[in-house]
Scaffold this motif. Structure first.
Motif, PDB file in Angstrom:
ATOM      1  N   GLU A   1       1.232  -1.346  -0.522  1.00  0.00           N
ATOM      2  CA  GLU A   1       0.030  -0.284  -0.016  1.00  0.00           C
ATOM      3  C   GLU A   1       0.348   1.294  -0.378  1.00  0.00           C
ATOM      4  O   GLU A   1       1.961   1.659   1.067  1.00  0.00           O
TER       5      GLU A   1
ATOM      6  N   ASN B   1      -4.285   4.898  -1.903  1.00  0.00           N
ATOM      7  CA  ASN B   1      -5.821   6.020  -1.524  1.00  0.00           C
ATOM      8  C   ASN B   1      -6.655   6.561  -2.348  1.00  0.00           C
ATOM      9  O   ASN B   1      -5.302   7.084  -2.687  1.00  0.00           O
TER      10      ASN B   1
ATOM     11  N   GLU C   1      -7.851   2.408  -3.420  1.00  0.00           N
ATOM     12  CA  GLU C   1      -8.719   2.497  -1.941  1.00  0.00           C
ATOM     13  C   GLU C   1      -9.715   2.976  -1.983  1.00  0.00           C
ATOM     14  O   GLU C   1      -9.166   4.427  -1.489  1.00  0.00           O
TER      15      GLU C   1
ATOM     16  N   ASP D   1     -12.274   0.196   1.474  1.00  0.00           N
ATOM     17  CA  ASP D   1     -11.023   0.453   2.723  1.00  0.00           C
ATOM     18  C   ASP D   1     -11.872   0.922   4.504  1.00  0.00           C
ATOM     19  O   ASP D   1     -12.781   1.030   3.663  1.00  0.00           O
TER      20      ASP D   1
ATOM     21  N   LYS E   1     -11.085  -4.345   3.296  1.00  0.00           N
ATOM     22  CA  LYS E   1     -10.054  -4.515   4.085  1.00  0.00           C
ATOM     23  C   LYS E   1     -10.502  -3.966   5.451  1.00  0.00           C
ATOM     24  O   LYS E   1     -11.655  -2.980   5.464  1.00  0.00           O
TER      25      LYS E   1
ATOM     26  N   GLU F   1      -5.981  -4.902   8.146  1.00  0.00           N
ATOM     27  CA  GLU F   1      -5.291  -3.876   8.877  1.00  0.00           C
ATOM     28  C   GLU F   1      -4.965  -3.911  10.665  1.00  0.00           C
ATOM     29  O   GLU F   1      -6.056  -4.759  11.089  1.00  0.00           O
TER      30      GLU F   1
END
Ligand code: C2E
Ligand code: CA
Ligand code: CA
Length: 422
Positions: free
Chosen positions: A206, A265, A297, A327, A348, A384
């Motif tokens: 990421e 992101n 994400e 996310d 996630k 996560e």
């Protein structure tokens, strides 16, 4: 005067404030200033045209005048902004009653051009001479309080407090520095590995943005991303993140790791931009990578604000081969109904869910249920914020596909990420 509502305009307000604050300085007066801002006028103007917006403004102005009473001075100073002076009134209880009534009256359905529209307002309140002795201060303080009301979720009112000024100051200062950050090369990307739960093999990274500012030092993304978002600077910054991430994807593909995914992101404003799909496509083409290497994400709140459009764009991106991850799952609405409709490949699970799996068997079963449900929708699940071995063992038991967290590795600079791969 403002031609649309017949109320005094900004200049009219200015005059009145000078007089009122002069009286206040001579100890002959005190009072309150209310800054009223309609929450969604822009949407109405954009979707139904300006004449619909004008109708809303006229109706609103009548409500405000009626509620605030004869002694009040009401001005319209901008598209959807009104300022009210309440001379003689500095009783907080009384003012908050008035503000309650105003919020209630303004947050209602309007019937305009045959359509029901829901409107709401945010109100900031400053007292004089208590909070402010100059006109600039008085308006600025009421304006700051209004922004505090917006931050608190809109459709509410807030009194000015000195700490708001610090917040507003931080916002201005950081936003100004942010404007220069891109050209001055102050950003970098760190990469945090995502690993398979079984066998701990790296399946991707990421990309996480880092800002080293000469004035403010290292500023964490949670602190500056909201300002970048509000100021629109997230568009050029987000574009840079996309390009750099694709460049990194290219680099690891050249080293023989073209099967690894790089996750980026995406903030609400980016997804909402008309050219978002084109921007992503251009970044992929420019780096010469396979679209399947890129994961985007997004959070639920990003999607909810304009579901149809967002879904449409994400489907276009998926057709290119790009993956989409939802996310921070578990922090928002987490509605199962629309999870089915969303074009996502990966879920996630938020760190706050993982944090408590060791304390509580119910929590672990719950996470297990989320994973089973995600699998039934053919989604891959990433946990996560996994920080210890015990959490990993539990997650493996309930079938979690991948983990990300300090246990395996914190986010690291590019060169270190490549070393980890080797
Ligand atoms: P996020 O997308 O949920 O990113 C994960 C955050 O959790 C990262 O914080 C990461 O450093 C941290 N983290 C990872 N593993 C662990 C762990 O085991 N324990 C703990 N305590 N923390 C862990 P970071 O890098 O500070 O980023 C914070 C948030 O800022 C991100 O949350 C994301 O929402 C946003 N962000 C970061 N980079 C970007 C970007 O390029 N664009 C946009 N729009 N947002 C970004
Ligand atoms: Ca993320
Ligand atoms: Ca997250």
């Amino acid at each position: 005067h403002d031609t649309l509502t017949g109320l005094p305009n900004r200049a009219g307000l200015q005059k009145q404030l000078v007089a009122e604050l002069q009286l206040a300085r001579d100890n002959k007066s005190k009072g309150a200033i209310l800054f009223i801002d309609l929450d969604d006028l822009k949407t109405i103007n954009d979707t139904m045209g300006h004449s619909a917006g004008d109708e809303v403004i006229i109706t609103t102005s009548r409500h405000i005048v009626a509620i605030m009473g004869k002694k009040a001075f009401v001005a319209r100073i901008g598209g959807d902004e009104f300022v009210v002076i309440l001379p003689g009134c500095d009783d907080k209880a009384m003012i908050s009653d008035l503000a309650d009534i105003a919020i209630q009256a303004l947050s209602q359905e309007y019937l305009i051009a045959g359509k029901h529209l829901h409107m709401s307002a945010s109100i900031g309140i400053a007292l004089y001479p208590k909070d402010s002795s100059t006109i600039e201060d008085a308006l600025k303080n009421a304006d700051n309080a209004m922004y505090a009301a917006k931050r608190a979720g809109r459709n509410c009112w807030r009194f000015y407090e000195p700490s708001l000024q610090e917040e507003a100051f931080e916002k201005i200062v950081l936003t100004n520095s942010l404007r220069r950050a891109l050209v001055q090369n102050e950003f970098s990307l760190y990469f945090q590995p995502v690993a398979s739960t079984h066998g701990s093999r790296i399946v991707g990274f990421e990309a996480l943005l880092r800002w080293k500012s000469p004035e403010h030092g290292n500023v964490p993304p949670d602190r500056f991303i909201p300002f970048a978002e509000q100021s629109g600077l997230i568009l050029p910054i987000g574009n840079w993140v996309l390009q750099e991430s694709c460049r990194f994807a290219r680099q690891i593909a050249d080293l023989g790791f073209s099967h690894l995914h790089i996750s980026v992101n995406i903030s609400p404003r980016q997804l909402a931009a008309d050219d978002f799909v084109a921007t992503v496509r251009a970044s992929i083409a420019r780096a010469g990578i396979d679209a399947r290497q890129l994961d985007l994400e997004v959070t639920e709140s990003t999607l909810i604000s304009s579901m149809e459009e967002s879904v449409d764009k994400l489907i276009k991106l998926r057709n290119l081969g790009v993956n989409v991850a939802l996310d921070d799952f578990g922090t928002g609405y987490s509605s199962l109904t629309y999870l089915r409709r969303l074009p996502v490949n990966t879920l996630k699970i938020d760190k706050s869910f993982i944090d408590t799996i060791l304390d509580d068997a119910t929590q672990l079963r719950f996470v297990g249920f989320i994973i089973a449900m995600a699998h039934s929708l053919d989604l891959t699940v990433v946990a996560e914020g996994v920080e210890n071995k015990e959490q990993l063992t539990c997650l493996a038991q309930v079938g979690c596909d991948c983990i990300q967290g300090y246990l395996f590795s914190p986010p690291v600079p590019e060169s270190e990420a490549i070393l980890k791969l080797r």
